[in-house]
Design a protein around this motif. Structure first.
Motif, PDB file in Angstrom:
ATOM      1  N   VAL A 236       0.994  -1.345   0.073  1.00 29.35           N
ATOM      2  CA  VAL A 236       0.005   0.044  -0.154  1.00 29.35           C
ATOM      3  C   VAL A 236       0.769   1.486  -0.092  1.00 29.35           C
ATOM      4  N   GLU A 237       2.070   0.987   0.177  1.00 29.40           N
ATOM      5  CA  GLU A 237       3.208   2.286   0.347  1.00 29.40           C
ATOM      6  C   GLU A 237       4.339   1.754   0.165  1.00 29.40           C
ATOM      7  N   THR A 238       5.339   2.555  -0.742  1.00 24.27           N
ATOM      8  CA  THR A 238       6.666   2.202  -0.721  1.00 24.27           C
ATOM      9  C   THR A 238       7.379   3.740  -0.951  1.00 24.27           C
ATOM     10  N   ALA A 239       8.525   3.546  -0.123  1.00 24.02           N
ATOM     11  CA  ALA A 239       9.485   4.928  -0.056  1.00 24.02           C
ATOM     12  C   ALA A 239      10.531   4.275   0.536  1.00 24.02           C
ATOM     13  N   ASN A 243      11.683   8.294   4.390  1.00 29.58           N
ATOM     14  CA  ASN A 243      10.165   9.038   4.045  1.00 29.58           C
ATOM     15  C   ASN A 243       9.049   8.284   4.627  1.00 29.58           C
ATOM     16  N   ILE A 244       9.290   7.022   4.921  1.00 28.28           N
ATOM     17  CA  ILE A 244       8.079   6.435   5.409  1.00 28.28           C
ATOM     18  C   ILE A 244       8.049   6.623   6.855  1.00 28.28           C
ATOM     19  N   MET A 245       9.177   6.751   7.738  1.00 30.83           N
ATOM     20  CA  MET A 245       9.061   7.173   8.865  1.00 30.83           C
ATOM     21  C   MET A 245       8.690   8.779   9.065  1.00 30.83           C
ATOM     22  N   ASN A 246       9.340   9.542   8.316  1.00 34.44           N
ATOM     23  CA  ASN A 246       9.037  10.990   8.493  1.00 34.44           C
ATOM     24  C   ASN A 246       7.845  11.558   7.781  1.00 34.44           C
ATOM     25  N   ASN A 247       7.328  10.911   6.646  1.00 28.02           N
ATOM     26  CA  ASN A 247       6.601  11.381   5.834  1.00 28.02           C
ATOM     27  C   ASN A 247       5.473  10.315   5.438  1.00 28.02           C
ATOM     28  N   PRO A 248       4.973   9.543   6.554  1.00 33.09           N
ATOM     29  CA  PRO A 248       4.085   8.332   5.876  1.00 33.09           C
ATOM     30  C   PRO A 248       2.497   8.797   5.360  1.00 33.09           C
ATOM     31  N   SER A 249       2.154   8.454   4.084  1.00 31.68           N
ATOM     32  CA  SER A 249       1.384   8.870   3.311  1.00 31.68           C
ATOM     33  C   SER A 249      -0.163   7.955   3.444  1.00 31.68           C
ATOM     34  N   HIS A 250       0.049   6.767   3.595  1.00 35.34           N
ATOM     35  CA  HIS A 250      -1.057   6.150   3.666  1.00 35.34           C
ATOM     36  C   HIS A 250      -1.509   5.894   5.177  1.00 35.34           C
ATOM     37  N   PRO A 251      -2.817   5.857   5.342  1.00 36.63           N
ATOM     38  CA  PRO A 251      -3.180   5.945   6.959  1.00 36.63           C
ATOM     39  C   PRO A 251      -2.879   4.843   7.525  1.00 36.63           C
ATOM     40  N   THR A 253       0.069   3.243   7.443  1.00 35.22           N
ATOM     41  CA  THR A 253       1.692   3.529   7.435  1.00 35.22           C
ATOM     42  C   THR A 253       1.428   4.474   8.909  1.00 35.22           C
ATOM     43  N   SER A 254       0.561   5.356   8.594  1.00 34.18           N
ATOM     44  CA  SER A 254       0.564   6.457  10.062  1.00 34.18           C
ATOM     45  C   SER A 254       0.243   5.536  11.114  1.00 34.18           C
ATOM     46  N   GLY A 255      -0.859   4.639  10.818  1.00 30.60           N
ATOM     47  CA  GLY A 255      -1.319   4.019  12.081  1.00 30.60           C
ATOM     48  C   GLY A 255      -0.168   3.051  12.585  1.00 30.60           C
ATOM     49  N   LEU A 256       0.617   2.506  11.690  1.00 35.51           N
ATOM     50  CA  LEU A 256       1.648   1.523  12.296  1.00 35.51           C
ATOM     51  C   LEU A 256       2.617   2.521  13.071  1.00 35.51           C
ATOM     52  N   ILE A 257       2.790   3.505  12.454  1.00 37.70           N
ATOM     53  CA  ILE A 257       4.058   4.330  13.060  1.00 37.70           C
ATOM     54  C   ILE A 257       3.525   4.932  14.483  1.00 37.70           C
ATOM     55  N   CYS A 293     -10.235   2.647   8.432  1.00 40.26           N
ATOM     56  CA  CYS A 293      -9.534   3.888   8.066  1.00 40.26           C
ATOM     57  C   CYS A 293     -10.358   5.142   8.625  1.00 40.26           C
ATOM     58  N   SER A 294      -9.736   6.296   9.387  1.00 40.19           N
ATOM     59  CA  SER A 294     -10.412   7.216   9.918  1.00 40.19           C
ATOM     60  C   SER A 294     -10.726   8.402   8.887  1.00 40.19           C
TER      61      SER A 294
END
Ligand SMILES: Nc1ncnc2c1ncn2[C@@H]1O[C@H](COP(=O)(O)OP(=O)(O)OP(=O)(O)O)[C@@H](O)[C@H]1O
Ligand SMILES: [Mg+2]
Length: 329
Positions: A236-239, A243-251, A253-257, A293-294
């Motif tokens: 669902v997201e690659t980077a 970028n994944i850690m500082n700028n997560p874009s998929h909700p 990924t943000s949830g996992l972080i 997903c919120s």
């Protein structure tokens, strides 16, 4: 960035069970570049292991079957190539340290015998050279007293030693790509640090590409160059990891972080993403993450989003981005 040595395109591995079709890998896409460590990260059951096993067709078949997709390795499609060609690639070009690898050691043979068998299967070396190579591999894994360790039976080794012996075995034919599936889950923190150090060192010294599978984002930060976040059998997201850690874009990924522990805040309970991973026998329509997903919109319930580029080397499969984002929903 160098060119891709492995490209996984729309890979689908399904299990035909009595209860129905388990779409374990359901449209997986990612590339692996020479000399990099790509982390596949996601919750339990999202298809990380089956997708890795699919690269070498090592999943249970039947009931499993690759129903669609390509795995391009140096121009050869590993999904379509002959069993002989695939056998030549296994171990020699692409090797795998399996999840729970230690249990794959045969209790009635010494670790040395099992390593030598593996080396002999691919190299035309004589017994002395095979023995020397086995010893060197254990030394590379920083197993103390390598000659003695070769004579040990698996039950005589600690968990950490067995895990390092398994990594050594996977390196016996000098692979270009190493797949390490949760290599540190069953070891203590000290051994975990050692194994992470060994893998980083191998990557640098052998210029090997690594696919590192984990559910633990802190390990991703430690070892990964890039990450592919997996949910419900697809990326669902690659980077880049930064970028994944500082700028997560998929909700997701943000949830996992947001679930990473923050010791400084003195939190008493670890946060978690609400809801459960979808039942692979009955995936929701539209985006598989929408029930949790919120930010879900009406379109998310109907249309499955494809991966789109949102920046250089950053792709996301989410309706918040890509064609029509921000339009009427
Ligand atoms: N042999 C099989 N028969 C039927 N279903 C299977 C089989 N092997 C795996 N699955 C299913 O495929 C899905 C993906 O499994 P997989 O082992 O790839 O998950 P994973 O992401 O590696 O999880 P974990 O983090 O727990 O290792 C799961 O729903 C699992 O139950
Ligand atoms: Mg797994």
């Amino acid at each position: 960035m160098s060119s891709a040595i492995l490209e996984v395109e729309n890979l689908n591995t399904w299990f035909y069970t009595r209860r129905g079709i388990v779409k374990a890998v359901n449209g997986m896409n990612y590339s692996l570049y020479a000399g990099e460590c790509l982390c596949l990260v996601g919750e339990s059951g999202c298809g990380k292991s089956v997708s890795a096993l699919s690269l070498l067709r090592l999943f249970d078949s039947p009931p499993g079957k690759i129903v669609q997709g390509r795995v391009l390795y140096n121009g050869t499609d590993l999904v379509a190539c002959s069993p002989d060609r695939l056998r030549a690639v296994r171990g020699k070009d692409i090797a795998m340290v399996f999840q729970n690898a230690q249990s794959a050691l045969n209790p009635v043979f010494t670790v040395g015998d099992q390593m030598m068998e593996q080396i002999k299967a691919h190299d035309g070396l004589d017994r002395n050279d095979v023995l020397t190579k086995a010893k060197m591999l254990l030394e590379e894994m920083r197993i103390p007293g390598a000659a003695r360790a070769l004579k040990m039976y698996p039950h005589q080794m600690s968990g950490g030693m067995k895990q390092r012996a398994m990594i050594a075995m996977s390196l016996s034919c000098d692979p270009k790509i190493l797949i390490a599936d949760e290599p540190t889950t069953s070891v203590d923190v000290t051994i975990r640090a050692q194994i992470m150090h060994i893998l980083k060192d191998l990557k640098a010294r052998r210029n090997m590409s690594i696919i590192f599978i984990t559910h633990d984002l802190s390990l991703v930060s430690e070892i990964g160059d890039r990450a592919a976040v997996v949910y419900a059998g697809k990326v669902v997201e690659t980077a880049t990891v930064t970028n994944i850690m500082n700028n997560p874009s998929h909700p997701y990924t943000s949830g996992l972080i947001s679930c990473l522990p923050d010791i400084s805040s003195g939190m008493k309970r670890l946060p978690s993403i609400p809801g459960n991973t979808p039942n692979p026998l009955n995936m929701p329509a539209g985006c598989p993450f929408h029930p949790r997903c919120s930010k879900a919109m009406e379109i998310c319930r109907r249309v499955e989003p494809g991966l789109v580029h949102i920046a250089d080397d950053h792709t996301v499969a989410c309706h918040l981005y890509g064609p029509g984002a921000g339009g009427s929903r």
